[in-house]
Design an enzyme around this catalytic site. Structure first.
Site, PDB file in Angstrom:
ATOM      1  N   SER A 103       0.849  -1.195   0.000  1.00 51.58           N
ATOM      2  CA  SER A 103       0.000   0.000   0.000  1.00 51.58           C
ATOM      3  C   SER A 103       0.880   1.238   0.000  1.00 51.58           C
ATOM      4  O   SER A 103       1.998   1.217   0.537  1.00 51.58           O
ATOM      5  CB  SER A 103      -0.890   0.012   1.248  1.00 51.58           C
ATOM      6  OG  SER A 103      -1.589   1.237   1.339  1.00 51.58           O
ATOM      7  N   TYR A 111      -1.842  -0.807  10.275  1.00 47.54           N
ATOM      8  CA  TYR A 111      -1.991  -1.263   8.880  1.00 47.54           C
ATOM      9  C   TYR A 111      -0.786  -0.806   8.055  1.00 47.54           C
ATOM     10  O   TYR A 111      -0.162  -1.605   7.331  1.00 47.54           O
ATOM     11  CB  TYR A 111      -3.289  -0.689   8.315  1.00 47.54           C
ATOM     12  CG  TYR A 111      -3.505  -0.896   6.840  1.00 47.54           C
ATOM     13  CD1 TYR A 111      -4.121  -2.034   6.353  1.00 47.54           C
ATOM     14  CD2 TYR A 111      -3.102   0.079   5.923  1.00 47.54           C
ATOM     15  CE1 TYR A 111      -4.320  -2.210   4.984  1.00 47.54           C
ATOM     16  CE2 TYR A 111      -3.299  -0.088   4.565  1.00 47.54           C
ATOM     17  CZ  TYR A 111      -3.910  -1.232   4.100  1.00 47.54           C
ATOM     18  OH  TYR A 111      -4.108  -1.405   2.752  1.00 47.54           O
TER      19      TYR A 111
HETATM   20  P1  NAP Z   1     -11.631  -5.850   0.443  1.00 49.42           P
HETATM   21  O1  NAP Z   1     -12.493  -5.370  -0.655  1.00 49.42           O
HETATM   22  O2  NAP Z   1     -11.987  -5.531   1.858  1.00 49.42           O
HETATM   23  O3  NAP Z   1     -11.435  -7.435   0.284  1.00 49.42           O
HETATM   24  C1  NAP Z   1     -10.665  -8.124   1.225  1.00 49.42           C
HETATM   25  C2  NAP Z   1     -10.522  -9.559   0.802  1.00 49.42           C
HETATM   26  O4  NAP Z   1      -9.693 -10.226   1.766  1.00 49.42           O
HETATM   27  C3  NAP Z   1     -11.827 -10.316   0.777  1.00 49.42           C
HETATM   28  O5  NAP Z   1     -11.759 -11.274  -0.246  1.00 49.42           O
HETATM   29  C4  NAP Z   1     -11.864 -10.998   2.150  1.00 49.42           C
HETATM   30  O6  NAP Z   1     -12.669 -12.197   2.151  1.00 49.42           O
HETATM   31  C5  NAP Z   1     -10.406 -11.332   2.307  1.00 49.42           C
HETATM   32  N1  NAP Z   1      -9.976 -11.518   3.693  1.00 49.42           N
HETATM   33  C6  NAP Z   1     -10.234 -10.729   4.760  1.00 49.42           C
HETATM   34  N2  NAP Z   1      -9.670 -11.229   5.871  1.00 49.42           N
HETATM   35  C7  NAP Z   1      -9.044 -12.367   5.510  1.00 49.42           C
HETATM   36  C8  NAP Z   1      -8.316 -13.353   6.189  1.00 49.42           C
HETATM   37  N3  NAP Z   1      -8.062 -13.293   7.515  1.00 49.42           N
HETATM   38  N4  NAP Z   1      -7.834 -14.402   5.483  1.00 49.42           N
HETATM   39  C9  NAP Z   1      -8.057 -14.503   4.163  1.00 49.42           C
HETATM   40  N5  NAP Z   1      -8.741 -13.602   3.460  1.00 49.42           N
HETATM   41  C10 NAP Z   1      -9.235 -12.560   4.126  1.00 49.42           C
HETATM   42  O7  NAP Z   1     -10.123  -5.282   0.274  1.00 49.42           O
HETATM   43  P2  NAP Z   1      -9.354  -4.627  -0.970  1.00 49.42           P
HETATM   44  O8  NAP Z   1      -9.491  -3.162  -0.879  1.00 49.42           O
HETATM   45  O9  NAP Z   1      -9.661  -5.336  -2.240  1.00 49.42           O
HETATM   46  O10 NAP Z   1      -7.861  -4.939  -0.500  1.00 49.42           O
HETATM   47  C11 NAP Z   1      -7.086  -5.975  -1.063  1.00 49.42           C
HETATM   48  C12 NAP Z   1      -5.631  -5.687  -0.720  1.00 49.42           C
HETATM   49  O11 NAP Z   1      -5.265  -4.399  -1.237  1.00 49.42           O
HETATM   50  C13 NAP Z   1      -5.360  -5.630   0.783  1.00 49.42           C
HETATM   51  O12 NAP Z   1      -4.124  -6.214   1.076  1.00 49.42           O
HETATM   52  C14 NAP Z   1      -5.310  -4.130   1.074  1.00 49.42           C
HETATM   53  O13 NAP Z   1      -4.527  -3.823   2.189  1.00 49.42           O
HETATM   54  C15 NAP Z   1      -4.680  -3.629  -0.212  1.00 49.42           C
HETATM   55  N6  NAP Z   1      -4.898  -2.199  -0.473  1.00 49.42           N
HETATM   56  C16 NAP Z   1      -6.156  -1.709  -0.663  1.00 49.42           C
HETATM   57  C17 NAP Z   1      -6.305  -0.345  -0.894  1.00 49.42           C
HETATM   58  C18 NAP Z   1      -7.662   0.287  -1.109  1.00 49.42           C
HETATM   59  O14 NAP Z   1      -7.749   1.530  -1.096  1.00 49.42           O
HETATM   60  N7  NAP Z   1      -8.708  -0.485  -1.318  1.00 49.42           N
HETATM   61  C19 NAP Z   1      -5.198   0.497  -0.920  1.00 49.42           C
HETATM   62  C20 NAP Z   1      -3.939  -0.051  -0.711  1.00 49.42           C
HETATM   63  C21 NAP Z   1      -3.800  -1.404  -0.500  1.00 49.42           C
HETATM   64  P3  NAP Z   1     -14.262 -12.142   2.495  1.00 49.42           P
HETATM   65  O15 NAP Z   1     -14.933 -11.490   1.318  1.00 49.42           O
HETATM   66  O16 NAP Z   1     -14.646 -13.571   2.627  1.00 49.42           O
HETATM   67  O17 NAP Z   1     -14.409 -11.339   3.745  1.00 49.42           O
END
Ligand code: NAP
Length: 264
Positions: free
Chosen positions: A159, A173
């Site tokens: 991130s 985080y």
């Molecule tokens: P999201 O929409 O909240 O999706 C999270 C995913 O992770 C879901 O598939 C969830 O499964 C799964 N998950 C949650 N807890 C878990 C666990 N303990 N073990 C295995 N799987 C788990 O998140 P996202 O925004 O797509 O983020 C994906 C990645 O990108 C993350 O690493 C996040 O830190 C990174 N990121 C995101 C952003 C942003 O702005 N969105 C920015 C920088 C980095 P369920 O659906 O079953 O709950």
């Protein structure tokens, strides 16, 4: 004789960036089928993990299959070493592991560090950092050429928070993502001559459900003005970067931290 299926594991692929990556990889594979003869293209199998949202994971798997790519879903908490092993056993049963996207991640509620609970800190570190290391451990033991593997690629989803530190929001985080960056550089160097490339994408503000988990469902709209491009990014824009880093187009790229943040 038919070619061995190559397996890509994507953690947290039921929603957001992981789901977009699964669809993108399937679409790209389908595109390659039209330009290569059937004999020189190994079939692709995508193993998608989710934490609790089975219905969403099944929907993503169904989308993947529409591109002629096989998909399997596995429920797994990436912080649990036994469950991580189960994910990779599924991969072993369907083909040869060639790629891992360490995407699963969580964030706690936006608040000052002094108000964090011990449980929140443990959950964030265990899922984001330990979980990624556990998955990478299973992956390198299957892919390293000096351990009988055929090589492969790993993309860790970090991130931009790793650089900013996320003060007054979620410094725990941000710290886990800083750890992911160090891990990416170290592991990439260690396995560079063992057939494995390891890179990270560092997304900025991306429009997914994760902001609701932080208690700010409208965070992308509210903060868009701070971004030089004046908008948040889409999961598809991150998926495109991940797909490129996994592809042969990035064959000389390893240990890279690719910022995808609209200029911030
Ligand atoms: P999201 O929409 O909240 O999706 C999270 C995913 O992770 C879901 O598939 C969830 O499964 C799964 N998950 C949650 N807890 C878990 C666990 N303990 N073990 C295995 N799987 C788990 O998140 P996202 O925004 O797509 O983020 C994906 C990645 O990108 C993350 O690493 C996040 O830190 C990174 N990121 C995101 C952003 C942003 O702005 N969105 C920015 C920088 C980095 P369920 O659906 O079953 O709950």
């Amino acid at each position: 004789m038919s070619a061995t299926p190559l397996v890509t594991v994507i953690t947290g692929a039921s929603r957001g960036i992981g789901a977009a990556t699964a669809r993108r990889l399937a679409q790209d594979h389908n595109g390659r089928k039209t330009t290569q003869t059937k004999t020189d293209l190994n079939p692709l199998v995508i193993v998608l993990t989710y934490a609790s949202n089975q219905q969403a994971a099944e929907a993503v798997a169904a989308d993947v299959r529409t591109f002629g790519v096989d998909a399997h879903i596995v429920q797994a908490n990436v912080a649990d070493a036994g469950q991580v092993k189960d994910v990779f056993s599924v991969a072993d049963n369907v083909g040869q592991l060639s790629a891992l996207v360490n995407n699963a991640g969580v964030v706690g509620l936006i608040k000052p560090f002094a108000d964090y609970s011990v449980e929140r800190i443990a959950e964030t570190v265990n899922v984001n950092l330990t979980g990624s290391l556990l998955c990478a451990l299973e992956a390198v033991n299957r892919m390293q050429t000096d351990r009988g593997g055929a090589g492969g690629a790993i993309v860790n989803v970090s991130s931009r928070a790793a650089s900013f530190g996320s003060p007054n929001e979620f410094v725990d985080y941000a710290a886990t993502k800083g750890g992911i960056d160090s891990f990416t550089i170290g592991l990439a160097t260690e396995v560079a001559d063992k057939g494995i490339r390891v890179n990270a994408v560092r997304p900025g503000l991306i429009d997914t459900d994760i902001h609701a988990a932080a208690g700010a469902p409208n965070r992308v709209q509210e903060l868009a003005d701070r971004i030089p491009m004046k908008r948040g990014g889409t999961p598809d824009e991150i998926a495109a970067s991940i797909a490129w880093l996994l592809s042969d187009e990035a064959s000389y790229v390893t240990g890279a931290l690719l910022d995808v943040g609209g200029g911030r």
